[in-house]
Design a protein around this motif. Structure first.
Motif, PDB file in Angstrom:
ATOM      1  N   THR A  95       0.678  -1.419   0.307  1.00  0.00           N
ATOM      2  CA  THR A  95       0.072   0.031   0.119  1.00  0.00           C
ATOM      3  C   THR A  95       0.604   1.026  -0.190  1.00  0.00           C
ATOM      4  N   VAL A  96       2.195   1.429   0.100  1.00  0.00           N
ATOM      5  CA  VAL A  96       3.339   2.710   1.036  1.00  0.00           C
ATOM      6  C   VAL A  96       2.785   3.400  -0.680  1.00  0.00           C
ATOM      7  N   ARG A  97       3.080   2.324  -1.458  1.00  0.00           N
ATOM      8  CA  ARG A  97       3.248   3.329  -3.273  1.00  0.00           C
ATOM      9  C   ARG A  97       2.043   3.906  -3.615  1.00  0.00           C
ATOM     10  N   SER A  98       0.861   3.611  -3.045  1.00  0.00           N
ATOM     11  CA  SER A  98      -0.573   3.985  -3.649  1.00  0.00           C
ATOM     12  C   SER A  98      -0.473   5.409  -2.432  1.00  0.00           C
ATOM     13  N   LEU A  99      -0.130   4.871  -1.689  1.00  0.00           N
ATOM     14  CA  LEU A  99      -0.425   6.054  -0.323  1.00  0.00           C
ATOM     15  C   LEU A  99       0.608   6.934  -0.708  1.00  0.00           C
ATOM     16  N   GLY A 100       1.554   7.285  -1.808  1.00  0.00           N
ATOM     17  CA  GLY A 100       2.919   8.109  -2.145  1.00  0.00           C
ATOM     18  C   GLY A 100       3.468   8.162  -0.825  1.00  0.00           C
ATOM     19  N   PHE A 101       3.538   7.467  -0.084  1.00  0.00           N
ATOM     20  CA  PHE A 101       4.712   7.127   1.050  1.00  0.00           C
ATOM     21  C   PHE A 101       6.473   7.403   0.694  1.00  0.00           C
ATOM     22  N   ALA A 102       6.500   5.855  -0.760  1.00  0.00           N
ATOM     23  CA  ALA A 102       7.814   6.088  -0.863  1.00  0.00           C
ATOM     24  C   ALA A 102       7.710   5.148  -2.410  1.00  0.00           C
ATOM     25  N   ASP A 103       8.893   4.558  -3.033  1.00  0.00           N
ATOM     26  CA  ASP A 103       8.002   4.203  -4.047  1.00  0.00           C
ATOM     27  C   ASP A 103       8.656   3.071  -4.513  1.00  0.00           C
ATOM     28  N   VAL A 104       8.312   1.957  -3.373  1.00  0.00           N
ATOM     29  CA  VAL A 104       8.532   0.833  -2.850  1.00  0.00           C
ATOM     30  C   VAL A 104       7.590   0.010  -3.000  1.00  0.00           C
ATOM     31  N   THR A 154      -5.934   7.718   7.652  1.00  0.00           N
ATOM     32  CA  THR A 154      -6.097   8.106   7.333  1.00  0.00           C
ATOM     33  C   THR A 154      -5.603   6.939   6.302  1.00  0.00           C
ATOM     34  N   GLY A 155      -5.996   6.118   5.394  1.00  0.00           N
ATOM     35  CA  GLY A 155      -4.752   4.976   4.365  1.00  0.00           C
ATOM     36  C   GLY A 155      -4.243   4.097   5.296  1.00  0.00           C
ATOM     37  N   SER A 156      -4.013   3.707   6.272  1.00  0.00           N
ATOM     38  CA  SER A 156      -4.243   2.130   7.221  1.00  0.00           C
ATOM     39  C   SER A 156      -5.376   1.232   6.672  1.00  0.00           C
ATOM     40  N   ILE A 157      -4.853  -0.080   6.843  1.00  0.00           N
ATOM     41  CA  ILE A 157      -5.500  -1.076   6.359  1.00  0.00           C
ATOM     42  C   ILE A 157      -7.101  -0.949   6.562  1.00  0.00           C
ATOM     43  N   TRP A 158      -7.135  -1.136   7.795  1.00  0.00           N
ATOM     44  CA  TRP A 158      -8.319  -1.083   8.750  1.00  0.00           C
ATOM     45  C   TRP A 158      -9.624   0.261   8.284  1.00  0.00           C
ATOM     46  N   HIS A 159      -9.009   1.564   8.182  1.00  0.00           N
ATOM     47  CA  HIS A 159      -8.955   2.811   7.403  1.00  0.00           C
ATOM     48  C   HIS A 159     -10.057   1.832   6.167  1.00  0.00           C
ATOM     49  N   ASN A 161     -10.643  -0.257   4.593  1.00  0.00           N
ATOM     50  CA  ASN A 161     -12.027  -1.064   5.139  1.00  0.00           C
ATOM     51  C   ASN A 161     -13.285  -0.704   5.403  1.00  0.00           C
ATOM     52  N   THR A 162     -13.395  -0.230   5.685  1.00  0.00           N
ATOM     53  CA  THR A 162     -13.763   1.245   6.493  1.00  0.00           C
ATOM     54  C   THR A 162     -14.764   1.641   5.185  1.00  0.00           C
ATOM     55  N   LEU A 163     -14.236   1.502   4.151  1.00  0.00           N
ATOM     56  CA  LEU A 163     -13.892   2.465   2.755  1.00  0.00           C
ATOM     57  C   LEU A 163     -14.763   1.680   1.708  1.00  0.00           C
ATOM     58  N   LEU A 164     -14.136   0.372   2.094  1.00  0.00           N
ATOM     59  CA  LEU A 164     -13.995  -0.784   0.886  1.00  0.00           C
ATOM     60  C   LEU A 164     -15.838  -0.977   1.656  1.00  0.00           C
ATOM     61  N   LEU A 165     -16.171  -1.055   2.773  1.00  0.00           N
ATOM     62  CA  LEU A 165     -17.624  -1.625   3.227  1.00  0.00           C
ATOM     63  C   LEU A 165     -18.281  -0.386   2.781  1.00  0.00           C
ATOM     64  N   GLU A 166     -18.257   0.748   2.738  1.00  0.00           N
ATOM     65  CA  GLU A 166     -18.681   2.139   2.129  1.00  0.00           C
ATOM     66  C   GLU A 166     -19.145   1.903   0.631  1.00  0.00           C
ATOM     67  N   GLN A 167     -18.046   2.074  -0.073  1.00  0.00           N
ATOM     68  CA  GLN A 167     -18.327   1.251  -1.569  1.00  0.00           C
ATOM     69  C   GLN A 167     -19.445   0.446  -1.718  1.00  0.00           C
ATOM     70  N   GLU A 307      -7.638   0.935  -6.198  1.00  0.00           N
ATOM     71  CA  GLU A 307      -8.727   1.244  -5.185  1.00  0.00           C
ATOM     72  C   GLU A 307      -8.133   2.318  -4.242  1.00  0.00           C
ATOM     73  N   LEU A 308      -6.894   2.287  -3.867  1.00  0.00           N
ATOM     74  CA  LEU A 308      -6.636   3.546  -2.676  1.00  0.00           C
ATOM     75  C   LEU A 308      -7.114   4.697  -3.354  1.00  0.00           C
ATOM     76  N   PRO A 309      -6.870   4.691  -4.897  1.00  0.00           N
ATOM     77  CA  PRO A 309      -6.024   6.340  -4.369  1.00  0.00           C
ATOM     78  C   PRO A 309      -8.005   6.651  -4.823  1.00  0.00           C
ATOM     79  N   GLN A 310      -8.659   6.113  -5.088  1.00  0.00           N
ATOM     80  CA  GLN A 310     -10.346   6.060  -5.831  1.00  0.00           C
ATOM     81  C   GLN A 310     -11.083   6.927  -4.508  1.00  0.00           C
ATOM     82  N   LEU A 311     -10.455   5.791  -2.952  1.00  0.00           N
ATOM     83  CA  LEU A 311     -12.019   5.756  -2.260  1.00  0.00           C
ATOM     84  C   LEU A 311     -11.099   6.984  -1.427  1.00  0.00           C
ATOM     85  N   LEU A 312      -9.711   6.707  -1.703  1.00  0.00           N
ATOM     86  CA  LEU A 312      -9.413   8.288  -0.460  1.00  0.00           C
ATOM     87  C   LEU A 312      -9.446   9.711  -1.187  1.00  0.00           C
TER      88      LEU A 312
END
Lengths: 316, 492
Positions: A95-104, A154-159, A161-167, A307-312
């Motif tokens: 997830t960290v690459r999609s969150l923009g924290f580091a390119d790894v 925000t952006g954590s795995i449990w957050h 899942n909350t976004l997935l539930l909404e979607q 999924e992440l960028p769109q949900l966030l």
């Protein structure tokens, strides 16, 4: 402590002369992406001590917390690929690459194996009116944004899942981010929010003490800690993103060394100690060998990238 | 009750358990006294060792570390103005002034006495009012945390001494530095200049070591203290016990400190660092001789030390009664207890009372052991002051560097320590007080994140939090704290 601090320097010196000879011939460093004391740290330390036997050399854990693990991943993949520096691989490697924290991401890593999975659970206080997930969703439909969910950031795995539930169910909640699951659950216990999604192992103690009620586990199969709680798949919502634990080395570690490490971790995985720890911490022991883990991690990475960028964005 | 107590007594007074407790206390003292090595780290690193012993023995060692580290953190704060742990920042204000006046012995003695008093008072609170305190702690929602943080920040003026305006500027600098890192709500990077190492913000402990430790070294060098070799070489250690008259003066301050420390410690995410600053400032406000606070006030030192130590009992109260960590150390303790099959929480008091008694007894014994160690150690430790200054400086820089690195195994933290040291030195030259800067750095994130959480909960309506009694109390206290200097000036 001083040994811990001096070790890298000594290893650097020692590293100058090793390359050939049977592997492993010296200490292996295991970089843990989280602070001492948490689940990642416990998994790494227990696995490291169990793998020391089969490997015949010490496996020393070193904590490098920060930026959801991005610092530790970026550090480890830049080490020489000699199998003497490896890292703990949690779901955040995907997830960290999609969150923009580091390119790894997993494509920069020589994945070794996966050893456990932790599904998320949706919990409410025992004095809450909702007895099932559908009752909670009905309430949310009547009052969009009215129910407040705390999450571990925000952006954590449990957050996520909350976004997935909404979607997937088309409802809207209000999200209250905290710096980790522990304060998020404290906020729920104190009656400041309505519900929370966190790892099964993180909520089990509060459920057993009668303070929280799990409404659903976001997984395919029922959790061994909550055998009476239905899963999202049973309820007809086919989603759920678990947290997981595995190990990796920098890309380019020779195949025989990866195999040696995977063999040692497999022996550790088969031990009674590991099964006990999984039971205590609400983790499901799942072993994926290097190829299966690689496929899984790349799949997860693609899934989060989609999924992440769109949900966030939806939330921001 | 009595049979439970007997079971607990038998479990505690066993040679091995006492041995583990003593080992823990000594290890904790070492971790606490070295800046950068914290109680949290000590407990975390040694937790795996306790898997192979019984729950009582493991707990004895971990509680020993916890109880030993906080008092020991005050020792370098007093002797060389470098707080060993964040909880001993306020200890350095009066403690270092005392040791510069040649009363290092009395400061170290008080540190030992007040650590004992703080820990014991908080254990008494735990024994008689565990559940009310825990309920109070749980009632803290985002709005209450915001109120607490705002109140803490309003103390900036009080901890600035003579230079109030400069202090407030330093406080704003601290608040500004606290905004570096991921936005607490949206996780969007702020002011990190694209450097991943700053995504979690600037680590507090390295900055603290730099601001207090390194800047002290630079200040002494620039003042030419090295030429006289050992400025304090002739300084006598002085007596270590307070006189009866002093003890009577100190007692109310110590009790105020212990009570504030227990309550603040019980609140999750607020510990001895915040508690001791609040306690110091409250004691100062109630005192007649306000101007000597920060210049070697025995009451100020006592209040700060008692509060820092009482936070231990407060944090343990929340952990035991609710299964919720009151601070970082108790979070790790919960993990260690779980491994031994013990689940902290309300059920523990019903199902496993002997264990609760055991734990309380261990805490009392640890407090007494630390006290004895501190009193016996005062004389040998004070010899640090006779070390020639250049050696002492080199030692501070060495331990500071190792400590800053060991915290997260990150080189960037070492750089943060050095940069903070130079900035601290320049600020001192300009007579800018550093206390407010640290307050801003500690409380800024707590204030910002919780204000925004409170506003999310109230749907953007800022009047809703005002209807909550605890929030209202903190806001009124903040107003009083900000307005009181003006009223006093008028009446004078």
């Amino acid at each position: 402590m001083f040994a811990r601090a001096l070790l890298p320097a000594l290893l650097l010196l020692a590293g100058c002369s090793t390359a050939d000879g049977p592997y492993p011939s010296k200490e292996i460093r295991l970089i843990v992406q989280a602070a001492p004391g948490g689940t990642s740290d416990t998994v790494s330390r227990v696995m490291a001590s169990l793998a020391e036997g089969p490997l015949g050399v010490p496996v020393v854990c070193e904590n490098k917390p920060g930026a959801s693990g991005a610092l530790a991943f970026a550090f480890t993949v830049r080490r020489p690929p000699d199998g003497y520096t490896i890292g703990h691989a949690p779901v955040e490697i995907a997830t960290v690459r999609s969150l923009g924290f580091a390119d790894v991401g997993p494509d920069d890593m020589a994945l070794i194996c996966m050893v456990s999975k932790t599904p998320p659970a949706l919990v409410v206080r025992t004095d809450a009116p909702w007895q099932s997930l559908d009752e909670l969703l009905d309430a949310a439909r009547k009052d969009p944004g009215g129910l407040i969910f705390s999450n571990s950031g925000t952006g954590s795995i449990w957050h996520f899942n909350t976004l997935l539930l909404e979607q997937r169910t088309g409802v809207r909640f209000t999200h209250l981010p905290y710096g980790g699951s522990s304060p998020a659950l404290v906020s729920l216990l104190g009656g400041h929010v309505d519900a929370a999604i966190a790892g099964v192992g993180e909520v089990v103690a509060h459920v057993q003490s009668g303070k929280l009620r799990p409404l659903a586990v976001f997984d395919e199969a029922r959790s061994s800690v909550f055998p009476d709680t239905p899963t999202t798949h049973e309820l007809g919502y086919e989603f759920g993103a678990p947290a997981w634990s595995g190990f990796f080395g920098p890309k380019g570690v020779p195949d025989d060394r990866v195999a040696k490490l995977a063999g040692a971790f497999k022996q550790a995985f088969d031990s009674e100690e590991w099964k006990e720890l999984c039971l205590e911490r609400g983790m499901t022991p799942v072993y994926l060998d290097r190829d299966a883990f690689r496929t899984f991690a790349l799949e997860q990475s693609d899934f989060f990238a989609g999924e992440l960028p769109q949900l966030l964005r939806m939330e921001r | 009750m009595t049979p439970d107590l007997l079971v607990a007594l038998r479990a505690v007074f066993e040679l091995q358990t006492l041995g583990f407790l003593a080992v823990g206390v000594v290890l904790g003292a070492i971790f606490g006294a070295l800046p950068g090595l914290t109680a949290t780290m000590g407990v975390a690193v040694l937790t795996p060792l306790t898997f192979w012993v019984s729950a009582e023995q493991g707990l004895a060692m971990l509680l020993g570390i916890y109880a030993g580290a906080i008092p020991a953190g005050g020792i370098p704060a007093i002797l060389i103005n470098v707080p060993g742990t964040p909880a001993s920042i306020a200890t350095s204000w009066d403690g270092y002034a005392l040791s510069q006046r040649g009363q290092a012995g009395l400061a170290l003695g008080l540190n030992a006495w007040m650590s004992l008093a703080g820990q014991l008072v908080s254990i008494v609170f735990l024994a008689v009012a565990a559940f009310p305190i825990a309920t109070f702690a749980l009632s803290f929602g985002p709005a209450e945390y915001f109120g607490l943080a705002l109140f803490g920040i309003s103390l900036m003026a009080g901890v600035s001494g003579k230079h109030v305006l400069k202090g407030l500027l330093a406080g704003c600098l601290g608040l500004a530095l606290a905004t570096v890192g991921l936005d607490p709500m949206t996780a969007y990077p702020r002011f990190n200049f694209g450097i991943a190492d700053f995504l979690d913000g600037i680590s507090f402990v390295p900055v603290m070591i730099g601001l207090f430790g390194l800047s002290e070294v630079l200040t002494q060098i620039s003042e030419g203290a090295g030429r006289t070799q050992t400025a304090q070489a002739d300084a006598k250690l002085g007596r270590t016990t307070p006189t009866g008259e002093e003890a009577r003066r100190i007692a109310p301050a110590a009790f105020t400190g212990a009570a504030i420390g227990t309550l603040v410690g019980a609140i999750p995410a607020a510990g001895g660092d915040v508690g001791s600053v609040i306690a110091w400032e409250q004691t100062r406000r109630l005192a007649r001789d306000k101007e000597i606070y920060g210049k070697g006030s025995l009451e100020g030192l006592s209040s700060a030390v008692a509060a820092a130590n009482a936070a231990i009992g407060g944090a343990m109260t929340t952990m035991l009664t609710l299964g919720i960590p009151g601070d970082a150390v108790s979070a790790i303790l919960i993990g260690a207890l779980l491994i031994h099959g013990i689940q902290p929480g309300p059920l523990l008091f019903q199902n496993n009372r002997p264990f609760v008694f055991t734990l309380v007894l261990l805490m009392v014994l640890a407090a007494v052991l630390v006290f004895l160690l501190g009193l016996l150690g005062a004389r040998p430790l004070a010899r640090v002051l006779r070390v020639p200054n250049p050696w002492l400086w080199a030692g501070i820089v060495l331990f500071g560097t190792v400590g800053a690195y060991a915290l997260n195994n990150a080189v960037v933290d070492v750089w943060a320590m050095y940069v903070a040291g130079v900035i601290g030195f320049l600020l001192r030259r300009a007579t800018v007080p550093l206390g407010p800067l640290v307050l801003g750095l500690i409380l800024g994130p707590m204030m910002e994140a919780n204000l925004r959480r409170a506003l999310i909960l109230s749907r953007g309506d800022w009047t809703v939090p005002l209807t909550r009694p605890i929030v209202l109390f903190f806001l009124l206290a903040t107003v009083v704290s900000l307005a009181s200097p003006f009223f006093r000036r008028k009446s004078a």
